[in-house]
Scaffold this active site. Structure first.
Site, mmCIF file in Angstrom:
data_model
loop_
_atom_site.group_PDB
_atom_site.id
_atom_site.type_symbol
_atom_site.label_atom_id
_atom_site.label_comp_id
_atom_site.label_asym_id
_atom_site.label_seq_id
_atom_site.Cartn_x
_atom_site.Cartn_y
_atom_site.Cartn_z
ATOM 1 N N CYS A 43 24.429 77.925 9.691
ATOM 2 C CA CYS A 43 25.250 78.933 10.370
ATOM 3 C C CYS A 43 24.495 80.245 10.567
ATOM 4 O O CYS A 43 24.452 80.783 11.667
ATOM 5 C CB CYS A 43 26.525 79.181 9.578
ATOM 6 N N CYS A 48 25.769 79.291 14.033
ATOM 7 C CA CYS A 48 26.847 80.161 14.528
ATOM 8 C C CYS A 48 26.408 81.579 14.841
ATOM 9 O O CYS A 48 26.720 82.116 15.908
ATOM 10 C CB CYS A 48 27.969 80.239 13.491
ATOM 11 N N LYS A 51 23.648 81.941 17.613
ATOM 12 C CA LYS A 51 24.276 81.437 18.835
ATOM 13 C C LYS A 51 25.234 82.466 19.414
ATOM 14 O O LYS A 51 25.228 82.735 20.624
ATOM 15 C CB LYS A 51 25.023 80.137 18.533
ATOM 16 N N TYR A 178 30.344 70.504 21.667
ATOM 17 C CA TYR A 178 30.452 71.964 21.800
ATOM 18 C C TYR A 178 29.086 72.637 21.743
ATOM 19 O O TYR A 178 28.870 73.652 22.409
ATOM 20 C CB TYR A 178 31.416 72.541 20.759
ATOM 21 N N GLU A 182 28.001 74.892 24.792
ATOM 22 C CA GLU A 182 27.777 76.318 24.529
ATOM 23 C C GLU A 182 26.407 76.752 25.007
ATOM 24 O O GLU A 182 26.268 77.800 25.660
ATOM 25 C CB GLU A 182 27.934 76.589 23.033
ATOM 26 N N HIS A 435 52.330 93.878 26.162
ATOM 27 C CA HIS A 435 52.018 93.899 27.586
ATOM 28 C C HIS A 435 51.216 95.151 27.943
ATOM 29 O O HIS A 435 51.498 96.225 27.401
ATOM 30 C CB HIS A 435 53.323 93.879 28.385
ATOM 31 N N GLU A 440 50.165 87.483 25.655
ATOM 32 C CA GLU A 440 51.620 87.489 25.780
ATOM 33 C C GLU A 440 52.142 86.190 26.397
ATOM 34 O O GLU A 440 53.321 85.836 26.225
ATOM 35 C CB GLU A 440 52.096 88.685 26.589
#
Length: 450
Positions: A43, A48, A51, A178, A182, A435, A440
């Protein structure tokens, strides 16, 4: 053997191993840890963290383009690969030093060497040193899998891409998971022409079908050549280029080929088979709900167990192990409802069941909204967001949440909390919206799709 050098010896200095070592030491255990490469594991060093830094870097072209629609004038711009890599390296070195320092602060004795098990309680280091431990924890993570095709050794994996001296102008990425998706977005955003090849019927296998389709379409719209049901047959060196032959007979000349074709547990050479530690067919260590192997003194956490190959999962497993064995508090890691982010472009976030999984378990209602977020209006960007909720008809609980668009990972982390608490669709509906936000939509979708 009753007198041990250590109460716990950890093999592997990644996220799971470091967390287990630190917590065990805080509980008063004498802890040793061996790491043959760098502290922080996949990682921090080559996963991670670097990346995500590259994801950020690759997003600036969008920002520059969008700025004009918001009244900004952006002058001449260029990208310097070497400056990015140097900055990334400096940050990784900083983080590694923190990992190493935190181990030492808690009293963990660290060894910069490869380790292997000689018996259920004996460890040998590559330096020739021998140690004994009452408990041993294997936390050696995973390693990239490269298919056996002619010339595969000419390519790179997700390990090497972070250290390329120069940016490839043209690149083929093999894989549909992924990691492949990615990096296709990262390299495309940085200006490399990317062709992504996947032998299946759609990228991102295992994720909700709407996420898969939405991300694939958006990637193509951004310029990535995504080809499904396609694979590489051979890779050959041709001068300074690589000639890649596909299974449909096409040949493509590129500067780099990256294989992102999955990862396998890193268990080779640890001496596990001789000890009788039970392994799966892919080399993963079989563990019970307490992370204990078939040899009572040996435990394993993280990617090496092939339960859920995610950094936060390894950390949680390592912490639970230390609390259980050394903290007099039985803790089992809970692998349900793990929120996940896919840092593609656009980004995706998900938690809970896919639609297919939910339908297999019972009757469901699907709530879905696809819309153009405010961020993309003045910039003139046509890219749309997707929000999806999967609801059980029986008890109205939200079983799955799937998001594609800006901030999707952040939203998935937050929505995982009410989902773990058993929130219903009516709980979502009763929540006041913020909002104007994209999020939302999660509390304003009223009618299920047909």
């Amino acid at each position: 053997m009753t007198d041990f050098d250590f109460d716990l010896f950890v093999i592997g200095g990644g996220s799971g191993g470091v967390r287990a070592a630190r917590i065990a030491a805080q509980h008063g255990a004498r802890v040793g840890l061996a790491e043959e490469y760098r502290y922080g594991g996949t990682c921090v060093i080559r996963g991670c963290v670097p990346k995500k830094l590259m994801v950020y870097a690759s997003g600036f072209p969008d920002a520059f383009e969008d700025a004009a629609g918001f009244g900004w004038t952006v002058g001449p711009r260029s990208f310097d690969w070497s400056r990015l890599i140097a900055a990334k390296d400096a940050e990784i070195s900083r983080l590694e030093a923190i990992y190493h320092g935190n181990l030492q602060k808690t009293g963990v004795q660290v060894f910069g060497a490869r380790a292997r098990l000689e018996s259920p309680h004996e460890i040998t280091l590559a330096t020739g040193a021998h140690y004994s431990a009452k408990h041993v924890l294997i936390a050696t993570g995973g390693t990239p899998f490269v298919p056996e095709i002619p010339g595969a050794e000419l390519g790179i994996t997700s390990n090497e891409i972070f250290d390329l001296e120069t940016q490839p102008r043209r690149m083929i990425i093999v894989g549909g998971g992924y990691i492949a998706s990615e990096f296709a977005g990262i390299m495309n955003g940085l200006g490399t022409h990317v062709r992504q090849l996947y032998r299946g019927d759609q990228i991102l296998r295992g994720f909700d079908q709407d996420i898969r389709d939405h991300v694939a379409d958006a990637m193509r719209a951004r310029g990535v050549v995504v080809e499904i049901q396609r694979d590489v047959v051979t890779v050959e060196k041709s001068g300074d280029e690589l000639e890649v032959t596909l299974d449909n007979g096409e040949c493509h000349r590129v500067d780099q080929v990256m294989f992102a074709t999955g990862r396998v547990p890193n268990t080779s050479g640890l001496g596990l088979e001789a000890l009788g530690v039970k392994l799966k067919g892919n080399g993963a260590i079989v563990v019970d709900e307490w992370s204990q192997t078939s040899v009572p003194s040996v435990y394993a956490v993280g990617d090496v167990t092939d339960r859920a190959a995610l950094t936060p999962v390894a950390i949680r497993e390592g912490h639970a192990f230390a609390d259980t064995v050394f903290g007099a508090r039985a803790v089992r890691p809970d692998h349900r409802l793990i929120p996940t982010a896919i840092f593609t472009q656009p980004e995706a976030g998900t938690v809970g069941l896919t639609e297919a999984e939910a339908r297999a378990a019972g009757e469901v209602e699907i709530y879905r909204s696809v819309f153009r977020p405010m961020l993309n209006t003045l910039g003139g960007r046509p890219e749309r967001m997707m929000m999806k909720l999967i609801v059980s008809k029986a008890d109205r609980k939200v079983l799955g949440c799937h998001i594609v668009g800006h901030g999707a990972g952040e939203m998935a982390q937050l929505v995982a909390i009410p989902m773990r608490m058993g929130a219903t669709k009516e709980d979502f509906d009763a929540t006041m919206a913020v909002h104007p936000t994209a999020a939302e939509e999660l509390v304003t979708m009223r009618s299920p799709v047909e």
